[in-house]
Design an enzyme around this catalytic site. Structure first.
Site, PDB file in Angstrom:
ATOM      1  CD  GLU A 176      50.982  36.512  39.838  1.00 53.13           C
ATOM      2  OE1 GLU A 176      50.806  37.000  38.704  1.00 53.13           O
ATOM      3  OE2 GLU A 176      52.098  36.428  40.384  1.00 53.13           O
ATOM      4  CD  GLU A 377      49.437  41.081  39.166  1.00 54.55           C
ATOM      5  OE1 GLU A 377      50.462  40.792  38.509  1.00 54.55           O
ATOM      6  OE2 GLU A 377      49.330  40.882  40.392  1.00 54.55           O
TER       7      GLU A 377
END
Length: 479
Positions: A176, A377
């Site tokens: 991320e 995710e």
């Protein structure tokens, strides 16, 4: 309707600092995560460099995967996992980041993990840096805003490539990476140590330092990709974008423009650099207007161009709504903020649930980049309760995942080259935003509470058996 590809990588995902524990075993050094206390939905986590004994530090024990990895991987295999997305703890390999040689005990631990995965035919998808760095990199060098971090990271990455080149094909340089656009990200990048605030979510913001940290991470990623391909040309390198899908709250043109600009900046900047090899015009223009200097040299521009990734991965949990107008109903359970969307339900932590948004996101990113896509995710955090007979009934998790996988299949039918799906927190783990254990994501229940108390016994939830059926049918049987 088209089916998922035959070699689709079904699996689950975790992060080292949220599962491993054993924070000072096997020669591991202290990491940034190790100095952050437990919190809650209403109480922010504290940063406590002196490791005050009156506080509980969740990463010190987590779910003790360090000592349970064989048992955990056997459970993943029982579900039928084709892939396991995991991360390696930088401080377990280079305890102080600048050590001359790597820690052999740390390397040997991951030898064991990869050998166990290989035994069951599970493909590892490895994140090199998952939002956690050796604490010394922050205290001695100021973290990622310092260009010294580039060389330290590349040395670490090359050590992994050389050691595990026969075990790992899929690598993700940073988790991320675009989270750095959020002020609170300064903690995870080591540029924290703000003496004015002890809270995880209230660090002083230095936008230029954050953007220089981002630039250094981009250069480090590109250098690692270049070095990795020399070590093993069969390596695949992916982005990992925290994709927060945005909707205009109204059809006012200003709302539409606001969402476009925020989507380009937050969701697309990093992927543009990592897949196209250069900063997009809109980001450079924004830097200029905000007086941010990143000092990108011609040599560094060439490195970014050469060290591009070859697949796109992202996390997706929710969408948010934005507006230039004033709305009183705000979402409160996530760091992204946003206005409540009246068409969506929310989780116990007030995260909007938007399966269709995942399909929209898949179509958008595949249209933009035209490279294979992997969802690394996706999941729902809930309070799960174990019954007296040891069962855990979690129909809400099954419903959430069923609806998202249904939209994934629709995206595949519409032409998206989707190669894998690793559900977040396939085993219960420490929540990074609150440090809680009661906010559970897994298919596997771990007997451990928010203060680390419990037997650490693993139990299969209803969703365990459901996901096993999903994988066995390659996504055809979602009932």
């Amino acid at each position: 309707m088209k089916s998922f590809r035959k070699d689709f990588l079904w699996g689950g995902a975790t992060a080292a600092n949220q599962v491993e524990g054993a924070y000072r075993e096997g020669g591991k050094g202290v990491s940034v995560a190790d100095v952050v206390t437990v919190g809650s939905h209403t109480q922010p986590r504290r940063i406590s460099l002196d490791l005050d004994p009156q506080y509980y530090y969740p990463s010190h024990q987590a779910i003790d995967h360090y000592h349970h990895y064989k048992e955990d991987i056997a459970l993943f295999a029982e579900m039928g996992f084709k892939a396991y997305r995991m991360s390696i703890s930088w401080s377990r390999i280079f305890p102080d980041a600048d050590n001359e040689t790597p820690n052999e005990e740390g390397l040997a631990f991951y030898d064991g993990v990869f050998q166990e995965l290989q035994k069951y035919g599970i493909e590892p998808v490895v994140t090199i840096s998952h939002g956690d760095i050796p604490l010394a990199l922050g205290t001695r060098y100021g973290g990622w805003p310092n260009k010294k971090a580039i060389d330290l990271y590349v040395k670490y990455a090359v050590t992994l490539f050389e050691r595990y080149k026969d075990y790992v094909r899929y690598w993700i340089p940073f988790n991320e990476i675009n989270d750095i656009f959020l002020p609170m990200s300064s903690l995870g990048q080591g540029a924290m140590l703000d003496e004015q605030s002890v809270y995880f979510t209230e660090q002083a913001d230095r936008p230029e330092a954050r953007m220089n940290a981002l630039n250094n991470m981009m250069i480090a990623s590109a250098k690692a990709v270049i070095a990795g391909r020399e070590i093993n040309p069969a390596f695949h390198f992916g982005t990992m974008i925290c994709h927060i899908t945005r909707y205009p709250r109204t059809c006012h043109p200003d709302d539409v423009l606001l969402v476009l600009e925020d989507d380009l900046y937050f969701n697309n900047t990093c992927a543009d650099v990592m897949l196209k090899g250069e900063y997009p015009f809109y980001t450079l223009n924004r830097f200029e207007k905000e007086g941010i200097q990143i000092g990108l040299s011609e040599e560094e521009k060439a490195i970014l161009k050469e060290g591009v990734c070859d697949y796109y991965t992202f996390s997706y949990y929710q969408s948010i709504s934005e507006s230039t107008l004033t709305f009183e109903d705000q979402t409160s359970g996530n760091i992204m903020g946003g206005i409540k969307n009246p068409y969506l339900k929310e989780t116990e932590w007030n995260w909007p649930i938007d399966p269709v948004g995942l399909r929209y996101t898949l179509l958008k990113v595949y249209d933009r980049y035209r490279v294979p896509v992997m969802i690394t995710e996706n999941g729902i955090g809930c309070v799960d309760r174990m019954e007296e007979d040891g069962s855990v009934h979690d129909p809400y998790r099954i419903a959430y995942l069923r609806d998202h996988i249904t939209e994934m299949r629709k995206a595949v039918d519409e032409g998206v080259d989707l190669i894998g799906y690793t559900a977040w927190g396939c085993i219960d783990l420490v929540s990074v935003s609150t440090g809680e254990m009661k906010k559970r994501y897994g298919f596997i229940y771990v007997d451990c509470d928010d203060q680390g108390k419990g037997t650490q016994i693993r139990s299969r939830k209803d969703s365990f058996y459901w996901y096993k059926k999903v994988i066995a049918s390659n996504g055809e049987d979602l009932d």
